[in-house]
Design an enzyme around this catalytic site. Structure first.
Site, short mmCIF file in Angstrom:
data_model
loop_
_atom_site.label_atom_id
_atom_site.label_comp_id
_atom_site.label_asym_id
_atom_site.label_seq_id
_atom_site.Cartn_x
_atom_site.Cartn_y
_atom_site.Cartn_z
CG HIS A 137 6.47 -2.13 -6.65
ND1 HIS A 137 5.61 -3.19 -6.86
CD2 HIS A 137 6.13 -1.63 -5.42
CE1 HIS A 137 4.80 -3.32 -5.82
NE2 HIS A 137 5.11 -2.39 -4.94
N GLY A 164 0.86 -1.18 0.00
CA GLY A 164 0.00 0.00 0.00
C GLY A 164 0.89 1.22 0.00
CD GLU A 169 6.09 -5.11 -9.50
OE1 GLU A 169 4.85 -5.02 -9.47
OE2 GLU A 169 6.83 -4.92 -8.50
CB SER A 229 4.45 -3.47 -1.89
OG SER A 229 4.38 -2.18 -2.40
CB ALA A 230 4.17 -0.56 2.01
#
Length: 250
Positions: free
Chosen positions: A156, A87, A191, A119-120
């Site tokens: 990413h 997020g 990714e 991700s985060a």
């Protein structure tokens, strides 16, 4: 050293949540059958937690959402493993810091709680959030994060498209600029890839490994390292030597 499984992303194009990663997740969890999920990077936390719980249920795994209340410390204390979802990294860090959970999470993982991030959640395994791609939609008290690894991470990571006519900044441009002001390695995870860290306790030697497969067509490999004073270089497989390069003073 904490047990870590850090994903660049949780969804590959055309597939479901963690569908590209279940083999790594199940190997990481072993006999554990419940995961505490940290939804603070998302906007609608209950909906986010339900989505993750539904995905994990298909693999016979239970998910318990970490509440943004005083009960969170007790939930962490009883966790078998923790998964911090993706997020907005600024929102995640702001929430963890304001609830006094950043230090509690760091201590729990340092004491042996297995940590998964995406991700985060992968961003905050680094010493700071300064190599996130996210917009600062909120202002946390500090950029300091968990520091579970001694280098920065850029999930990413996206290679420039040589056929594109876009002449703006690339991810490489921004990370090179970061190194003009900081002397600490940055691991760019493309990714579809992940970093697995294990060992470093007792007689078990530290081992770090890049797994998964990059899904970007022009990607030359799964990950790339930016180091001050040298050109960016590709890495794959065993990356344990990254732990020998801590932050250097300028």
């Amino acid at each position: 050293m904490p047990e870590l499984l850090l994903f660049s992303n949780s969804v590959n194009h055309g597939r479901g949540f963690l569908d590209h990663a279940w083999e790594a997740v199940e190997a990481f969890l072993g006999e554990r059958d419940e995961v505490v999920f940290v939804p603070f990077a998302g906007g609608d936390r209950p909906a986010y937690t339900r989505r993750v719980a539904d995905a994990f249920a298909t693999r016979g795994l239970r998910v318990r959402g970490l509440p943004a209340t005083g009960e969170a410390h007790a939930v962490l204390a009883g966790a078998q493993a923790v998964f911090v979802g993706g997020g907005n990294t600024f929102r995640l860090v702001d929430t963890l810091q304001r609830l006094d959970l950043m230090a509690a999470l760091r201590d729990a993982v340092g004491a042996g709680l297995p940590y998964m991030g995406s991700s985060a959640g992968t961003n905050i395994a680094a010493p700071t959030l300064r190599t996130t791609n996210d917009m600062p939609i909120v202002e946390p008290p500090s950029f300091e994060t968990l520091g579970l690894v001694p280098f920065q991470i850029n999930p990413h990571y996206l290679d420039a498209d040589p056929a594109s006519t876009h002449q703006g900044e690339t991810r490489e441009t921004r990370l090179t600029e970061f190194l003009e002001a900081n002397d600490v390695d940055v691991l760019g995870l493309r990714e579809g890839t992940h970093l697995r860290v294990s060992g470093g306790r007792g007689e078990r030697p530290l081992h770090a490994h890049i797994g998964g497969s990059a899904v970007q067509p022009q990607a030359p490999g799964p990950a790339i390292v930016f180091r001050r004073g040298v050109p960016p270089f590709e890495v794959s497989g065993d990356v344990t030597d990254l732990f020998a390069f801590a932050t250097r003073e300028l």
